[in-house]
Design an enzyme around this catalytic site. Structure first.
Site, mmCIF file in Angstrom:
data_model
loop_
_atom_site.group_PDB
_atom_site.id
_atom_site.type_symbol
_atom_site.label_atom_id
_atom_site.label_comp_id
_atom_site.label_asym_id
_atom_site.label_seq_id
_atom_site.Cartn_x
_atom_site.Cartn_y
_atom_site.Cartn_z
ATOM 1 N N GLY A 11 -1.589 93.537 -10.165
ATOM 2 C CA GLY A 11 -2.450 92.482 -10.707
ATOM 3 C C GLY A 11 -3.934 92.794 -10.752
ATOM 4 O O GLY A 11 -4.747 91.877 -10.850
ATOM 5 N N SER A 12 -4.303 94.076 -10.716
ATOM 6 C CA SER A 12 -5.744 94.370 -10.767
ATOM 7 C C SER A 12 -6.332 93.975 -12.128
ATOM 8 O O SER A 12 -7.479 93.516 -12.206
ATOM 9 C CB SER A 12 -6.023 95.841 -10.454
ATOM 10 O OG SER A 12 -5.487 96.678 -11.446
ATOM 11 N N ASN A 13 -5.548 94.116 -13.194
ATOM 12 C CA ASN A 13 -6.049 93.683 -14.515
ATOM 13 C C ASN A 13 -6.146 92.162 -14.594
ATOM 14 O O ASN A 13 -7.074 91.619 -15.180
ATOM 15 C CB ASN A 13 -5.154 94.228 -15.633
ATOM 16 C CG ASN A 13 -5.456 95.676 -15.929
ATOM 17 O OD1 ASN A 13 -6.438 95.990 -16.571
ATOM 18 N ND2 ASN A 13 -4.622 96.574 -15.405
ATOM 19 N N MET A 86 6.368 93.636 -16.681
ATOM 20 C CA MET A 86 7.373 94.683 -16.855
ATOM 21 C C MET A 86 8.590 94.253 -17.675
ATOM 22 O O MET A 86 9.630 94.899 -17.607
ATOM 23 C CB MET A 86 7.826 95.203 -15.486
ATOM 24 C CG MET A 86 6.706 95.781 -14.647
ATOM 25 S SD MET A 86 5.759 97.032 -15.519
ATOM 26 C CE MET A 86 6.901 98.392 -15.367
ATOM 27 N N ASN A 103 -1.330 93.239 -25.040
ATOM 28 C CA ASN A 103 -0.854 94.050 -23.923
ATOM 29 C C ASN A 103 -1.806 95.228 -23.722
ATOM 30 O O ASN A 103 -2.480 95.660 -24.652
ATOM 31 C CB ASN A 103 0.557 94.582 -24.213
ATOM 32 C CG ASN A 103 1.126 95.353 -23.040
ATOM 33 O OD1 ASN A 103 0.926 94.975 -21.872
ATOM 34 N ND2 ASN A 103 1.819 96.437 -23.311
ATOM 35 N N HIS A 105 -1.725 99.230 -22.267
ATOM 36 C CA HIS A 105 -0.795 100.301 -21.917
ATOM 37 C C HIS A 105 -1.600 101.531 -21.500
ATOM 38 O O HIS A 105 -2.566 101.896 -22.184
ATOM 39 C CB HIS A 105 0.110 100.619 -23.115
ATOM 40 C CG HIS A 105 1.159 101.629 -22.791
ATOM 41 N ND1 HIS A 105 2.272 101.308 -22.039
ATOM 42 C CD2 HIS A 105 1.247 102.948 -23.065
ATOM 43 C CE1 HIS A 105 3.002 102.398 -21.877
ATOM 44 N NE2 HIS A 105 2.409 103.402 -22.489
HETATM 45 C C1 GRF Z 1 -1.756 99.013 -15.863
HETATM 46 O O1 GRF Z 1 -1.938 100.398 -15.770
HETATM 47 C C2 GRF Z 1 -1.394 98.629 -17.273
HETATM 48 O O2 GRF Z 1 -1.920 99.485 -18.224
HETATM 49 C C3 GRF Z 1 0.115 98.732 -17.273
HETATM 50 O O3 GRF Z 1 0.509 98.326 -15.993
HETATM 51 C C4 GRF Z 1 -0.536 98.558 -15.066
HETATM 52 C C5 GRF Z 1 -0.779 97.270 -14.354
HETATM 53 O O4 GRF Z 1 -1.685 97.409 -13.297
HETATM 54 N N1 GRF Z 1 0.676 97.935 -18.343
HETATM 55 P P1 GRF Z 1 -2.163 96.111 -12.529
HETATM 56 O O5 GRF Z 1 -0.918 95.357 -12.064
HETATM 57 O O6 GRF Z 1 -2.986 95.292 -13.464
HETATM 58 O O7 GRF Z 1 -2.968 96.604 -11.350
#
Ligand code: GRF
Length: 192
Positions: A11-13, A86, A103, A105
């Site tokens: 969940g860092s994003n 996922m 999304n 990637h």
């Molecule tokens: C990220 O690298 C994103 O590009 C991919 O999954 C990862 C998720 O990282 N789809 P986080 O859970 O947001 O830390």
């Protein structure tokens, strides 16, 4: 405009987007498909309501997404942002949010679609590695590309590459969301 973030893991994003200061956009809910995902701790800390939908509790993807859609309607969601979600998004959500599902990637699409993209690119000794933000459609990691960023691998280790990828993601994803959608309703009406 109200954003729902979908995430399955770290969940860092999610955190980068939820803490970004938009003008007219707000992350109002987190949707997660795993009851023990670390992103749920982040949402608690950020005071953003989270809902867990476990796919195997449903007969099929349509039933799973229909339940999620009901919640999204209650929250009056305008935009869905996938951030490490996922699962493949199905027709129910795609039809309900045309051109409103994004999304991120961790590769320069169309190269290295699917899982383990960073490892695969690194092991292929590519010169440049990067990230892609794209619209979501029925093809896995195959929707229209919106933005990419990249860097030269040179003699970086895999760990260094991963760290740099995530750093770029946290900068680019909120910025792209802002550029695409951070306008008031009045501006939207005036620009039609
Ligand atoms: C990220 O690298 C994103 O590009 C991919 O999954 C990862 C998720 O990282 N789809 P986080 O859970 O947001 O830390």
């Amino acid at each position: 405009m109200r954003i729902a973030v979908f995430a399955s893991g770290n969940g860092s994003n999610f955190e980068a987007i939820a803490s970004y200061k938009f003008d007219f956009l707000e992350v109002v809910v987190l949707i997660c498909d795993k009851s023990n995902a670390y992103v749920l701790d982040r949402s608690k800390r950020l005071n953003i309501p989270a809902y867990v939908f476990i796919p195997c509790n449903y007969e099929n993807r349509k039933a799973y997404e229909t339940d999620i859609l009901k919640l999204l309607r209650e929250y009056k969601i305008d935009i869905i942002v996938l951030a490490g979600y996922m699962k493949v998004v199905g027709k129910t959500l795609l039809d309900a949010f045309p051109n409103k599902i994004l999304n991120i990637h961790p590769s320069l699409l169309p190269d290295f679609k699917g899982l383990n993209a960073i490892n695969e690119a690194y092991n292929h000794n590519v010169e440049k590695i990067g990230i892609t933000i794209h619209y979501v459609n029925e093809d896995l990691d195959g929707g229209k590309i919106i933005a990419q960023d990249s860097f030269l691998v040179d003699d970086m280790t895999l760990e260094e590459v991963e760290a740099k990828i995530h750093k770029l993601e946290h900068i680019l994803y909120p910025k792209v969301i802002k550029d695409l959608f951070d306008r008031s309703r009045n501006e939207n009406i005036n620009s039609r």
